[in-house]
Design a protein around this motif. Structure first.
Motif: not given
Ligand SMILES: Cc1cc2nc3c(=O)[nH]c(=O)nc-3n(C[C@H](O)[C@H](O)[C@H](O)COP(=O)(O)OP(=O)(O)OC[C@H]3O[C@@H](n4cnc5c(N)ncnc54)[C@H](O)[C@@H]3O)c2cc1C
Ligand code: SF4
Ligand code: FES
Lengths: 297, 461
Positions: A37, A39-44, A69, A72, A83, B171-172, B209, B265, B271-275
Motif C-alpha cells: 500500500k 500511502d494513506e489513500v492507496g489501495e492494497r 495505483s 503511482k 507505507r 495496516h490499521k 502489517n 479503505m 480522495d481515496y483510491d479503492t473502488p
C-alpha cells in the motif's frame, strides 16, 4: 515504512523494486505474495514475490502499470518508501513440502507469460538451489517486453523463449512451444507450472489436460485484505469456493473455472479506468467513484 | 419533564443523513445528560450493573453525571471499561444494562449507553489522558489482533507493568471497529483512533502489517523473539456464503468486503483510491448488525436497499436502534423471505434474485421458531448488487500454524472462560476468536480476563 533500496524500469511499463521488509524476507517461500500500500489513500495491491534476500532482509517485486495505483507506484524511486507492506501471504508452492529426492526425479515444466515471468523465477531458483533443474518456457508479446531473461537463464535447465510476433526466440504462443517439446521432441513432464495472464493459463490447461500433464496455476484475482477476511478473491476450483489469498494462490489448473475467474477479474476494470483517468487528467475528469456505477458496465 | 421517558437524544435528520457518512446520533450535551441522569432511581439493588458484562458501577457514574462531575464519572467507568466511547455507541444496551433497569419496568429505561458516551466524549474533549506506568517489570507479552479484545488486554497488561506489543495483520489497528462498523455509527478519526492512542500512551507498541501464522508464528514469538506469554484476539473474520447458484457473479459481495472497502479503505471518499460498486438496487441477505451496517452503507452510496431475512421482525438479531434507524432512512425490509438463486446476466453480472416466502413453524428444542418455506411462493426481484451477511467464523491462520493450540468444531480456539487459558502453555485467547462473532463488550471482557490470566501465569513463574 518500508524503504525501496533499488527501483528500475525493466521494460516499458514493467518495474522492479527491492523493498526492505525483514519479517517477510525471513519467512517467505516460493509461490507466496505480498500486499503493498503506497500511502494513506492507496489501495492494497497484491504482488507475487519475485525474489528475496534473507540476509539483506529484502523482497523483490515486479509489477506492470495497469491502473491508477500501479501508475503511482511506478513513480517511486530508490530511497522512497511504501507505507505498508504485508506478507508473506498465501500458501507456498506444493513442491516446497515435497521430499527433495522425489522431486529430483520429477520432470517439471514451467510456463511463464508476460509479467508472470517474475513469480516463476523464485520457484525455478529455489528448485535449482535444491538441485532440481527444470525446463522453462517464457512467452512475451515481443522482444521488448521480455523480462528477466538473464536471471532465468542462470537458474533454468533449458530455457525456451517465445514471442507472439517472432521478434525473438520461437514465433508463436507458449502452447505451441509446449506441443513442440512434448509431441515433436518427445519430452515427458510430470508436472507443469503455468503463471501468466488468465487467458494464457486457461489455454495451457486445456492443452496439458489433453496431454495428461498435471498443471498448477497461480491466480491473481481481485483482493482486498489478503488474509481470508473479505472473500473478494473467491474462485471456483473443482466446483468448490476457494479464497485465493489463503487457500491459494496456486491451484490445480484443471479444476479452475477460468471463465468465471476472468469475468470476476474485470469487475472493477471500469472503476480502475476512471481512477487512472482522474490521476492523469486531474480534477477535470469528474468520475463518480462509488456512486452511479450501475455495475453492468 | 416526563420522568417515565428518556430525554430524547439529538440525531441528524433521517433524510439528510441517508446521504452522508457523518455520525447519526449527536449525543447529549451537559444539560441533557444531567437531566437524564436525574431520572435514575439510584436503586440499592441496582439491576443494570448485573446486565453489564464488565460490571460498570452504573448508579455511581450516573450519580456523578447528575452532579455535573464528569471527571469523577469517567473515573468510575474507567475502573471497569477501557473503551467507553465505543461501548456507549455500539453496545446492545436494550438487552444488557438498560434491559434490566428498574425504571424501565413502568417507563423507559435510563439511557445508560448515551450517558456513558457523553462521559467518554467529554473526557476526550477535555484532554483526560491515561498515564504510563513509571516502571516496566521487564516481561514481554505479545497480543495478536488489535480489536476490542486485543486493545483491552494490551492496555490492562501495560498498566500492570508489562512490555506489550500488539501484532496486527491489517495496516490499521482497531479490528472490526475500523474495518466493519461504519463511520456513521462509530467515527474513526475521533473516537476509535483516540482509544488506540490511549492504549499507546500506556506504552503499548503496535506493529501493523504482521500476519501471525505467516509473517511469524506464535512458536517463533515465544521461542525466538522472547515473549513470555501471548494473547490471541484475532476475531472471527472469515465470511460465510450461502452456497446458492450465482453467488460468484460480479456484483455479489460479502458484507465484510463491502464494509472493508468503505470503512477501512474509505472508498466513499473521492480522495481515496479503492473502488466500491455502490449499486442501484441492492439486496442485503441477513438480519444482524452487520447486515444493517451494509444496508445503510449501500443506501448512503445511493442505492435502493432491501434487507432479505428469513424470519420475522421480532427475530432480527440486530440491535433495535439499528433496525429503527435503517427504517427511518428508507431501507426496505423483505422479511420471511429467503433467496434460492442469484440470476446472472450473460456478462457474469447480477441481474436479480429468486426468492421464496417463509413462515415460522413450531418452536424447536431451543425454543426458536424455525422458518419453513411456503410452497409455490417463489418470486423474483430485479437487482444489480447482492451483499451476503450470513455470519463469520474464526480464521484458521493461527490455529493451523500453532503446535498444540486446540480448536473446537466451530473453528473457535478452546479457552477457559475465567482466564482465557488455551491448551498451549503461555498462550491465552479471547473475544470473537474464542466465542465466534459476538459483541464489542464481550470481547473487551475477554481481553480483561486474558490479561488477568496472563498476569497470574507470569507472576507464578
Ligand atoms: C459490521 C459489524 C458490525 C458490528 N456491530 C456491533 C455492534 O453494534 N455492537 C457490538 O457490540 N458488536 C458489534 N459487532 C461485533 C464486534 O465488532 C465484534 O464482536 C468485536 O469486534 C470482536 O472483537 P475482537 O477483538 O475479538 O476481534 P476483531 O475486532 O475482529 O479484531 C481482530 C483483529 O485481529 C486481526 N487478526 C486476525 N488474524 C490475525 C493474524 N493472524 N495476525 C495478526 N492479526 C490478526 C484482525 O485483522 C483484526 O484487526 C459488529 C461486527 C461487525 C463485523
Ligand atoms: S458497557 Fe455496555 S452494558 Fe455496560 S453499562 Fe455501558 S452500555 Fe451498558
Ligand atoms: S482477499 Fe479478502 S479474503 Fe482473499
Amino acid at each position: 515504512m518500508y524503504r525501496i533500496l533499488n527501483a528500475k524500469e525493466l521494460t516499458s511499463n514493467i518495474y522492479l523494486m527491492d523493498v526492505e521488509a525483514p519479517r517477510i524476507a525471513k519467512s517467505c517461500l516460493p509461490g507466496q505474495f505480498i500486499i503493498a500500500k503506497l500511502d494513506e489513500v492507496g489501495e492494497r495491491i497484491p504482488l507475487t514475490i519475485c525474489d528475496y534476500n534473507r540476509e539483506a532482509g529484502t523482497i523483490t517485486i515486479v509489477f506492470q502499470v495497469i491502473g491508477a495505483s500501479t501508475e503511482k507506484m511506478s513513480a517511486l524511486k530508490e530511497g522512497d518508501s511504501f507505507r505498508d507492506f504485508t506478507g508473506p501471504l498465501g500458501m507456498a508452492s506444493e513442491f516446497v513440502n515435497e521430499d527433495i529426492s522425489v522431486l529430483k526425479n520429477k520432470k517439471i515444466l514451467f510456463v511463464a507469460g508476460g509479467v508472470g515471468t517474475a513469480p516463476v523465477y523464485p520457484q525455478v531458483k529455489w528448485l535449482r538451489e535444491n538441485g532440481v533443474s527444470c525446463d522453462v518456457i517464457v512467452g512475451a508479446k515481443n522482444k521488448e517486453l521480455l523480462i528477466l531473461e538473464n536471471e532465468m537463464k542462470a537458474v533454468a535447465g533449458n530455457l525456451y523463449i517465445t514471442t507472439d510476433d517472432g521478434s525473438y526466440g520461437f514465433k508463436g504462443m507458449v502452447t505451441e512451444q509446449i506441443k513442440e517439446l512434448v509431441n515433436n521432441q518427445g519430452n515427458k513432464y510430470d508436472v507443469c507450472i503455468a503463471i501468466g495472464p488468465m487467458i494464457m493459463m486457461k489455454f495451457v490447461c486445456l492443452l496439458t489436460k489433453e496431454l495428461g500433464i498435471k498443471t498448477i496455476v497461480s491466480l491473481n484475482p481481485v483482493m482486498v485484505d489478503g488474509t481470508g477476511m473479505c472473500g473478494a478473491c473467491r474462485v471456483s476450483v473443482g466446483g468448490e469456493i476457494k479464497f485465493a489469498c489463503v487457500d491459494g494462490p496456486e491451484f490445480d489448473g484443471h479444476l479452475v473455472d477460468f471463465d468465471e475467474a476472468m469475468k470476476r477479474q474485470q469487475m472493477y476494470k471500469s472503476e480502475e479506468g476512471r481512477a487512472l483517468l482522474r490521476l492523469r487528467e486531474g480534477d477535470t475528469h469528474k468520475g463518480h467513484k462509488g456512486k452511479g456505477c450501475g455495475g453492468n458496465n | 419533564m416526563d420522568v417515565l421517558k428518556k430525554v430524547p437524544v439529538r440525531e441528524q435528520d433521517a433524510k439528510v443523513r441517508a446521504t452522508n457518512f457523518d455520525e447519526v446520533c449527536l449525543g447529549y450535551n451537559m444539560e441533557e445528560a444531567m437531566e437524564e441522569a436525574s431520572r435514575c432511581l439510584k436503586c440499592n439493588n441496582a439491576q443494570c450493573v448485573k446486565g453489564c458484562p464488565v460490571g460498570i458501577n452504573i448508579p455511581e457514574f450516573v450519580n456523578k453525571v447528575q452532579a455535573g462531575d464528569i471527571k469523577a464519572a469517567a473515573d468510575v467507568i474507567a475502573e471497569a471499561s477501557a473503551l467507553p466511547a465505543v461501548c456507549g455507541r455500539v453496545c446492545p444496551q436494550e438487552s444488557q444494562c438498560e434491559g434490566k433497569c428498574i425504571r424501565g419496568i413502568k417507563g423507559e429505561a435510563i439511557s445508560i449507553g448515551k450517558l456513558e458516551r457523553f462521559v467518554a466524549d467529554w473526557s476526550r474533549e477535555n484532554g483526560v489522558v491515561p498515564e504510563k506506568p513509571a516502571n516496566t517489570n521487564g516481561k514481554k507479552v505479545a497480543v495478536i489482533g488489535s480489536g476490542p479484545a486485543g486493545l483491552t488486554c494490551a492496555g490492562d497488561l501495560a498498566k500492570l507493568g508489562y512490555e506489550v506489543t500488539i501484532f496486527e495483520a491489517l495496516h490499521k489497528a482497531g479490528g472490526v471497529l475500523v474495518y466493519g462498523i461504519p463511520e456513521f455509527r462509530l467515527p474513526k478519526d475521533t473516537v476509535v483512533q483516540h482509544e488506540i492512542e490511549n492504549v499507546k500512551k500506556l506504552g503499548v507498541k503496535i506493529e501493523t502489517n504482521v500476519v501471525v501464522g505467516k509473517s511469524v508464528t506464535i512458536d517463533e514469538l515465544l521461542e525466538e523473539e522472547g515473549f513470555d506469554a501471548i494473547f490471541v484476539g484475532s476475531g472471527a473474520g472469515l465470511p460465510r456464503f450461502m452456497g446458492i447458484p450465482g453467488e460468484n457473479a460480479n456484483g455479489v459481495f460479502s458484507a465484510n468486503e463491502y464494509l472493508t472497502r468503505n470503512n477501512l479503505m474509505k472508498a466513499f471518499r473521492e480522495d481515496y483510491d479503492t473502488p466500491i460498486i455502490g449499486g442501484k438496487k441492492v439486496a442485503v441477505v441477513g438480519g444482524g448488525n452487520v447486515a444493517m451496517d451494509a444496508a445503510r452503507t449501500a443506501l448512503r452510496l445511493g442505492a435502493e436497499v432491501h434487507i432479505i431475512y428469513r424470519r420475522s421482525e421480532e427475530e432480527l438479531p440486530a440491535r433495535v436502534e439499528e433496525v429503527h434507524h435503517a427504517k427511518e432512512e428508507g431501507v426496505i425490509f423483505d422479511l420471511l423471505t429467503n433467496p434460492t438463486e442469484i440470476i446472472v446476466d450473460e456478462n457474469g453480472w447480477v441481474k436479480g434474485m429468486k426468492l421464496i416466502k417463509m413462515e415460522l413453524g413450531e418452536p424447536d428444542a431451543s425454543g426458536r421458531r424455525s422458518p419453513v418455506e411456503i410452497p409455490d411462493s417463489e418470486y423474483e426481484l430485479e437487482l444489480d448488487t447482492v451483499i451476503m451477511s450470513l455470519g463469520t467464523s474464526p480464521n484458521p491462520l493461527i490455529s493451523s500454524t500453532t503446535k498444540g493450540l486446540e480448536i473446537n468444531k466451530r473453528k473457535c480456539i478452546v479457552a477457559e472462560e475465567v482466564n482465557g487459558k488455551t491448551t498451549k502453555e503461555g498462550v491465552y485467547a479471547g473475544g470473537d476468536a474464542v466465542t465466534g462473532a459476538a459483541t464489542v463488550i464481550l470481547a473487551m471482557e475477554a481481553g480483561k480476563k486474558g490479561a488477568k490470566g496472563i498476569h497470574e501465569y507470569l507472576s507464578s513463574k
